[in-house]
Design an enzyme around this catalytic site. Structure first.
Site, short mmCIF file in Angstrom:
data_model
loop_
_atom_site.label_atom_id
_atom_site.label_comp_id
_atom_site.label_asym_id
_atom_site.label_seq_id
_atom_site.Cartn_x
_atom_site.Cartn_y
_atom_site.Cartn_z
N CYS A 70 1.42 41.18 -19.77
CA CYS A 70 2.30 40.18 -20.39
C CYS A 70 2.19 40.37 -21.89
CB CYS A 70 1.85 38.78 -19.98
SG CYS A 70 2.73 37.43 -20.81
N CYS A 194 8.36 43.58 -23.37
CA CYS A 194 8.15 42.56 -22.35
C CYS A 194 8.17 43.27 -21.02
CB CYS A 194 9.24 41.49 -22.41
SG CYS A 194 9.18 40.29 -21.05
#
Length: 270
Positions: A70, A194
């Protein structure tokens, strides 16, 4: 010998899939904090607390090494975790490192002064929290000089992907790319900052054009992890079973994950 993979939602499954393809005999325990997704709109203290809780849950599964799959957690929490919180016998690694290595063509342990690199104009697409942290620019500046980075916060893309709305996700990608190109008309490279974004990588590439090299994290992270474990085999934990855990509703998350990766995945409650 399990390794943990943590994400705020489902995006980290792209990283897990790449690791599993590269190291099929390595048990992997995935934890998605679906109850609190998305992290990209939260403040740094909130992200730190949630990330620490997730990492501790993976330690309980026998994962002494945890990958923060993440970017928001890596950008907003990892440095603080490593400096103030992490026990000496545990490791938490982020997903920025392999991306920086690839872009600057130098190993993470190379502490020589910053030098010029081939790429001069880089577009960064990430969540608002990752962009606000400036973590990517900071790490890049330690290793390269003369690189212009233009960052675009991509609001809404993660939500659209998590909802399974590909049409909305692709429309948002196009809009965000167009916004960046107004500020940087000719990027040479684009960073998908991302782990959700590889699922719409084709939309990024189409909007940017074939002349832009798009760097996507899953394969880079898998390659880097294999190298790390080769150098640090002692970091393989005691766990020996692959599992998928979620802080959200397991049935709902399983359905979304199956749609996400296009093969059945069964989540359990964390």
């Amino acid at each position: 010998m399990a390794v943990g993979v943590f994400d705020s939602g489902l995006g980290g499954l792209t990283v897990l899939s790449a690791i599993a393809a590269r190291m099929p005999d390595l048990p992997l325990v995935y934890l998605g904090d679906n109850a609190h997704t998305p992290y990209g709109v939260r403040d740094a203290d909130d992200i730190f607390d949630l990330t620490c809780a997730g990492v501790e849950r993976l330690w309980a599964e026998g994962c002494d090494l945890v990958i923060l799959a993440c970017n928001t957690a890596s950008a907003a929490a990892l440095k603080r975790m490593q400096e103030t919180w992490l026990p000496k016998d545990k490791r938490v690694l982020g997903v920025f490192v392999p991306m920086i290595e690839a872009l600057t063509e130098r190993r993470w342990g190379d502490n020589s002064p910053p030098r010029e690199v081939a790429v001069k104009h880089v577009a960064l697409f990430a969540t608002p929290a990752t962009v606000a942290s400036r973590a990517f620019q900071r790490e890049l500046a330690f290793r390269a000089i003369g690189v212009d980075v233009e960052a675009q916060p991509c609001g809404g893309v993660v939500d659209a992907i998590e909802m399974g709305d590909e049409i909305l996700a692709e429309a948002l990608v196009t809009s965000h790319v167009e916004a960046l190109l107004r500020r940087m008309p000719h990027p040479e490279a684009a960073i998908l900052g991302c782990t959700h974004y590889p699922l719409v990588q084709a939309a990024f590439q189409k909007a940017l054009g074939p002349q832009v090299t798009v760097y996507s994290q899953p394969n880079l992270v898998a390659e880097s992890l294999e190298d790390y474990l080769g150098r640090h085999p002692e970091m393989l934990g005691a766990g020996n079973v692959s599992r998928f855990l979620t802080t959200g509703d397991p049935e709902r998350v399983s359905g979304k994950a199956t749609q996400f990766l296009r093969h059945p995945i069964r989540f359990e409650s964390a």
